[in-house]
Design a protein around this motif. Structure first.
Motif, PDB file in Angstrom:
ATOM      1  N   LYS A  25       0.807  -1.224   0.000  1.00  0.00           N
ATOM      2  CA  LYS A  25       0.000   0.000   0.000  1.00  0.00           C
ATOM      3  C   LYS A  25       0.836   1.269   0.000  1.00  0.00           C
ATOM      4  N   GLY A  26       2.146   1.126   0.106  1.00  0.00           N
ATOM      5  CA  GLY A  26       3.015   2.297   0.121  1.00  0.00           C
ATOM      6  C   GLY A  26       4.077   2.193   1.194  1.00  0.00           C
ATOM      7  N   ILE A  27       4.792   3.305   1.399  1.00  0.00           N
ATOM      8  CA  ILE A  27       5.863   3.358   2.392  1.00  0.00           C
ATOM      9  C   ILE A  27       5.268   3.530   3.780  1.00  0.00           C
ATOM     10  N   LEU A  28       5.618   2.633   4.700  1.00  0.00           N
ATOM     11  CA  LEU A  28       5.152   2.692   6.069  1.00  0.00           C
ATOM     12  C   LEU A  28       6.256   3.291   6.938  1.00  0.00           C
ATOM     13  N   ARG A  29       5.979   4.445   7.549  1.00  0.00           N
ATOM     14  CA  ARG A  29       6.982   5.159   8.342  1.00  0.00           C
ATOM     15  C   ARG A  29       6.932   4.665   9.794  1.00  0.00           C
ATOM     16  N   ALA A  30       7.513   3.496  10.015  1.00  0.00           N
ATOM     17  CA  ALA A  30       7.403   2.851  11.324  1.00  0.00           C
ATOM     18  C   ALA A  30       8.114   3.625  12.414  1.00  0.00           C
ATOM     19  N   LEU A  31       9.238   4.241  12.060  1.00  0.00           N
ATOM     20  CA  LEU A  31      10.007   5.064  12.998  1.00  0.00           C
ATOM     21  C   LEU A  31      10.422   6.302  12.229  1.00  0.00           C
ATOM     22  N   ASP A  32      10.093   7.478  12.766  1.00  0.00           N
ATOM     23  CA  ASP A  32      10.205   8.676  11.939  1.00  0.00           C
ATOM     24  C   ASP A  32      10.795   9.867  12.705  1.00  0.00           C
ATOM     25  N   GLY A  33      12.126   9.885  12.818  1.00  0.00           N
ATOM     26  CA  GLY A  33      12.790  11.015  13.445  1.00  0.00           C
ATOM     27  C   GLY A  33      12.848  10.929  14.959  1.00  0.00           C
ATOM     28  N   VAL A  34      13.400   9.846  15.483  1.00  0.00           N
ATOM     29  CA  VAL A  34      13.456   9.617  16.935  1.00  0.00           C
ATOM     30  C   VAL A  34      14.852   9.930  17.452  1.00  0.00           C
ATOM     31  N   SER A  35      14.907  10.685  18.558  1.00  0.00           N
ATOM     32  CA  SER A  35      16.183  11.028  19.190  1.00  0.00           C
ATOM     33  C   SER A  35      16.057  10.893  20.703  1.00  0.00           C
TER      34      SER A  35
END
Length: 332
Positions: free
Chosen positions: A17-27
């Protein structure tokens, strides 16, 4: 200097269905000998963060980005062969989710514990000794080595998996729902074991759970995750007693307490799709403040909120990614 430092980490997967952003910019940072509890709903990215640090992500990965420093050395982009020989299990180990099912039912405990050490070049006699010593360190007899998983109780199997993770004394142990599927008494015993190991071996923990009460048993700091992002992070005292982010407030309000009489609440709505997440703050469609603060319109639903300092005077920084604070501080 922190033991572990994660900077702007991203892990995306390719799906039909597309790109799944499972983790997105974590610090975040983790000090030596400390425990960071990571809490949040199912699908928030907690286990994905563990996979990023240990580099055991699935084959359909579309993007791995950011930086992960362990003892001031970048390990996320380290050559795989070197990471396998020098980092995985030796410096970073993991107790996986549903770890009781990680044991092979047709191979003895001893074979399963000894084989990884032998493959790393440890002589077999020494590997057997290390395995037996590790079992004793988690309160199990040495003769467990000759048994099969079906001969052990759930709590004993959980202890075996923990023993496997600490065999070569790693600096960092990642615990992904380590007490799930266990009864309450066994949970308590495992938690007491983890506390004892932390003090005796000077371990640092990342403790992943959706059980807020359980997290409070071990945590020095707490990170609250939502839709692939950390929305709040701070000391356990700050996050539990004075949560700042509306999502964290909702989580704490849904948790019953023994010593206070309070009305329980819930968070309406559902976790958004990480294939097509909401613009701006990913929590804004469920946020009770979104319609109450006129100044937030055009921000919450349009721009990603900054990490706002909630209590800069605290021993551990208390941060929340919310325009409720970012908007006000920018106009103060």
């Amino acid at each position: 200097m922190p033991l572990l430092e994660v900077k702007n980490a991203r892990l995306y997967y390719q799906t039909t269905k597309g790109i799944l952003r499972a983790l997105d910019g974590v610090s975040f940072e983790l000090g030596e000998g400390e425990t960071l509890a990571i809490v949040g709903e199912t699908g928030s990215g907690k286990s994905t963060l563990a996979k990023l640090i240990t580099r055991v992500w699935e084959r359909n990965v579309a993007l791995v980005d950011g930086e992960v420093y362990l003892e001031n050395e970048e390990i996320l982009h380290m050559p795989e062969e070197r990471f396998r020989k020098e980092i995985r299990w030796r410096k970073v180990a993991m107790v996986p989710q549903a770890s009781m099912n990680a044991l092979n039912p047709v191979i003895t405990i001893g074979e399963q514990m000894v084989e990884p050490l032998v493959l790393q070049g440890v002589p077999k006699q020494e590997a057997v000794r290390l395995a037996a010593d590790s079992l004793e360190s988690v309160g199990l007899p040495r003769d467990i080595l000759s048994r099969y998983p079906h001969q052990l109780s759930g709590g004993m199997k959980q202890r075996v998996v923990i023993a496997m993770a600490i065999m070569v004394r790693p600096k960092l142990l990642i615990l992904d729902e380590p007490t799930s599927a266990l009864d309450v008494m066994t949970q308590a015993n495992i938690m007491n074991l983890l506390k004892e190991l932390k003090n005796r071996l000077k371990l640092s923990y990342i403790f992943i759970t959706h059980d807020l009460a359980l997290a409070s048993e071990l945590a020095d700091s707490v990170a609250v995750m939502y839709a692939g992002k950390i929305v709040e992070i701070g000391s356990a005292d700050d996050v539990y007693t004075a949560p700042a982010h509306p999502y964290a407030q909702g989580l704490m309000s849904s948790m019953p307490t023994l010593r206070t009489d309070k009305a329980l609440s819930y968070i309406p709505g559902e976790v958004p799709s990480l294939i097509d997440p909401p613009r701006g703050c990913r929590f804004h469609p469920r946020c009770p403040y979104f319609s109450k603060e006129p100044g937030l319109r055009g921000l919450c639903d349009a721009e990603e909120p900054p990490q706002a300092e909630i209590s800069p005077w605290a021993h551990r920084r208390h941060l929340a990614a919310c325009w409720l604070y970012g908007y006000k501080s920018s106009r103060s």
